[in-house]
Write a protein that holds these residues in place. Structure first.
Motif, mmCIF file in Angstrom:
data_model
loop_
_atom_site.group_PDB
_atom_site.id
_atom_site.type_symbol
_atom_site.label_atom_id
_atom_site.label_comp_id
_atom_site.label_asym_id
_atom_site.label_seq_id
_atom_site.Cartn_x
_atom_site.Cartn_y
_atom_site.Cartn_z
ATOM 1 N N ILE A 97 0.839 -1.202 0.000
ATOM 2 C CA ILE A 97 0.000 0.000 0.000
ATOM 3 C C ILE A 97 0.871 1.249 0.000
ATOM 4 O O ILE A 97 0.552 2.239 -0.672
ATOM 5 N N ARG A 98 1.974 1.224 0.734
ATOM 6 C CA ARG A 98 2.867 2.384 0.805
ATOM 7 C C ARG A 98 3.728 2.533 -0.460
ATOM 8 O O ARG A 98 3.905 3.644 -0.967
ATOM 9 N N ASP A 99 4.248 1.411 -0.974
ATOM 10 C CA ASP A 99 5.264 1.473 -2.027
ATOM 11 C C ASP A 99 4.706 1.408 -3.442
ATOM 12 O O ASP A 99 5.413 1.762 -4.397
ATOM 13 N N ALA A 142 -10.623 8.078 -6.251
ATOM 14 C CA ALA A 142 -9.991 7.058 -5.423
ATOM 15 C C ALA A 142 -8.544 7.436 -5.114
ATOM 16 O O ALA A 142 -8.057 7.224 -3.995
ATOM 17 N N ARG A 143 -7.853 8.021 -6.081
ATOM 18 C CA ARG A 143 -6.466 8.438 -5.860
ATOM 19 C C ARG A 143 -6.411 9.556 -4.815
ATOM 20 O O ARG A 143 -5.558 9.533 -3.923
ATOM 21 N N ARG A 144 -7.304 10.528 -4.928
ATOM 22 C CA ARG A 144 -7.306 11.618 -3.941
ATOM 23 C C ARG A 144 -7.609 11.074 -2.545
ATOM 24 O O ARG A 144 -7.019 11.513 -1.551
ATOM 25 N N HIS A 145 -8.533 10.120 -2.465
ATOM 26 C CA HIS A 145 -8.875 9.519 -1.174
ATOM 27 C C HIS A 145 -7.661 8.790 -0.599
ATOM 28 O O HIS A 145 -7.337 8.943 0.593
ATOM 29 N N TYR A 146 -6.972 8.021 -1.419
ATOM 30 C CA TYR A 146 -5.760 7.317 -0.997
ATOM 31 C C TYR A 146 -4.700 8.313 -0.525
ATOM 32 O O TYR A 146 -4.084 8.122 0.533
ATOM 33 N N VAL A 160 -4.918 7.454 3.285
ATOM 34 C CA VAL A 160 -4.242 6.163 3.381
ATOM 35 C C VAL A 160 -2.729 6.325 3.361
ATOM 36 O O VAL A 160 -2.037 5.921 4.307
ATOM 37 N N ALA A 161 -2.192 6.900 2.301
ATOM 38 C CA ALA A 161 -0.736 7.003 2.164
ATOM 39 C C ALA A 161 -0.054 7.677 3.351
ATOM 40 O O ALA A 161 0.983 7.197 3.821
ATOM 41 N N THR A 167 0.586 2.464 8.363
ATOM 42 C CA THR A 167 1.968 2.117 8.664
ATOM 43 C C THR A 167 2.570 1.310 7.521
ATOM 44 O O THR A 167 1.853 0.701 6.725
ATOM 45 N N ALA A 168 3.896 1.292 7.462
ATOM 46 C CA ALA A 168 4.582 0.482 6.460
ATOM 47 C C ALA A 168 5.039 -0.846 7.032
ATOM 48 O O ALA A 168 5.442 -1.733 6.278
ATOM 49 N N ASP A 169 4.963 -1.014 8.362
ATOM 50 C CA ASP A 169 5.524 -2.211 8.978
ATOM 51 C C ASP A 169 4.662 -2.807 10.081
ATOM 52 O O ASP A 169 5.067 -3.750 10.757
ATOM 53 N N GLY A 170 3.465 -2.261 10.298
ATOM 54 C CA GLY A 170 2.585 -2.813 11.319
ATOM 55 C C GLY A 170 2.918 -2.407 12.734
ATOM 56 O O GLY A 170 2.276 -2.873 13.678
ATOM 57 N N ARG A 171 3.920 -1.538 12.909
ATOM 58 C CA ARG A 171 4.288 -1.094 14.258
ATOM 59 C C ARG A 171 3.367 0.045 14.721
ATOM 60 O O ARG A 171 2.700 0.671 13.917
#
Length: 295
Positions: free
Chosen positions: A216-218, A239-243, A247-248, A252-256
């Protein structure tokens, strides 16, 4: 191949996006786990306890009020994806004093968070506004009641995109809950009384979800497609604007998780619920990398 039930307790990209990406990208299979995604929106707490759950908010509330030993092993975001929409006559949250607000039940996670947000805008949800408790869903009923004037404002969830909905229905977006209250609120949690946190199926589930978070991040183009698949009423540009807005920046990128955010959040939830004994957030959120991670 390991097997595990994973329960969502709300609809929309807030709860569904990460698991959806992990499933569509075959990360679960690649990590050696068959995940049965279960709809637990109307399940009682005892039934949810027998599964892994995405709904960290609901888990934390049951930990605070009932001592259920939920343990969070992966955090997707600490910005709850809920919004306050109002009829066009109201330009700020403070202007809703004395008005009718559609809100989730007080002892549900989104209801508790929404009440905290109202208080932070100087409004007592029990005395300064007329709280109308409503059942979540696709929020179509909330929008109809706003249109007919039986509600002045309503909290809505991530089955819709708030800016698009506000424009289409002549409403104002007054607040994003995640801008005013942060709590690690979706991810993976288990109740150790039923499922061990180091169960191989749980570890595989966490590894797969962490891979989905990185995707999702990359890979924004791919992530936008999945956002659009979950909210198909949006155009690709919407959808891009919402992301890009929700979202972006915040998933998180690692679940921490951030321990300081978690500690403040658990204290705020306990205060809102009138619970004097506050559990240690460090006992709830344990998001270190899983042993045997394929990373």
């Amino acid at each position: 191949m390991h097997t595990i039930d994973l329960t969502y307790v709300g609809r929309g990209i807030h709860e569904e996006l990460v698991a959806y990406v992990a499933d569509q990208q075959d990360y679960y299979e690649q990590e050696g786990v068959h995940v049965a995604l279960r709809d637990g929106c109307v399940w009682d707490g005892e039934r949810v306890r027998r599964t892994a759950t995405i709904g960290l908010g609901r888990a934390v509330l049951s930990r605070v009020t009932d001592g259920v030993p939920w343990t969070a092993l992966c955090v997707n975001t600490d910005r709850p994806l809920f919004w306050l929409l109002a009829r066009d006559a109201y330009a700020s949250v403070e202007e809703l004093r004395g008005r009718r607000i559609g809100i989730h039940a007080p002892r549900t996670a989104p209801g508790c968070f929404s009440r905290i947000v109202l208080r932070r805008h100087g409004l007592d949800p029990d005395h300064d506004v007329r709280s109308v408790v409503m059942t979540p869903g696709d929020y179509g009923r909330h929008l109809r009641r706003l249109a007919e004037g039986s509600l002045d404002a309503a909290f809505v969830g991530s089955t819709l995109a708030p800016e698009v909905t506000a424009e289409e229905h002549g409403l104002r977006l007054l607040a994003f809950v995640g801008d005013h209250f942060r709590i690690p609120t979706v991810g993976v949690a288990v109740d150790p009384a039923h499922i061990a946190p180091d169960d191989p199926a749980v570890l595989a589930l966490v590894r797969a979800d962490r891979r989905a978070l990185r995707t999702i991040r990359d890979e924004p183009d791919l992530a936008v497609r999945y956002v659009n698949a979950l909210i198909p009423s949006l155009s690709e540009a919407e959808a891009r604007r919402h992301y890009e807005r929700y979202v972006a920046p915040y998933f998180t990128a690692d679940g921490r998780h951030d321990p300081s955010v978690a500690a403040r959040a658990v204290s705020s939830v306990a205060e809102e619920l009138g619970v004097s004994t506050v559990p240690d957030a460090a006992d709830i959120y344990r998001t270190e990398p899983a042993e045997g991670s394929a990373e």
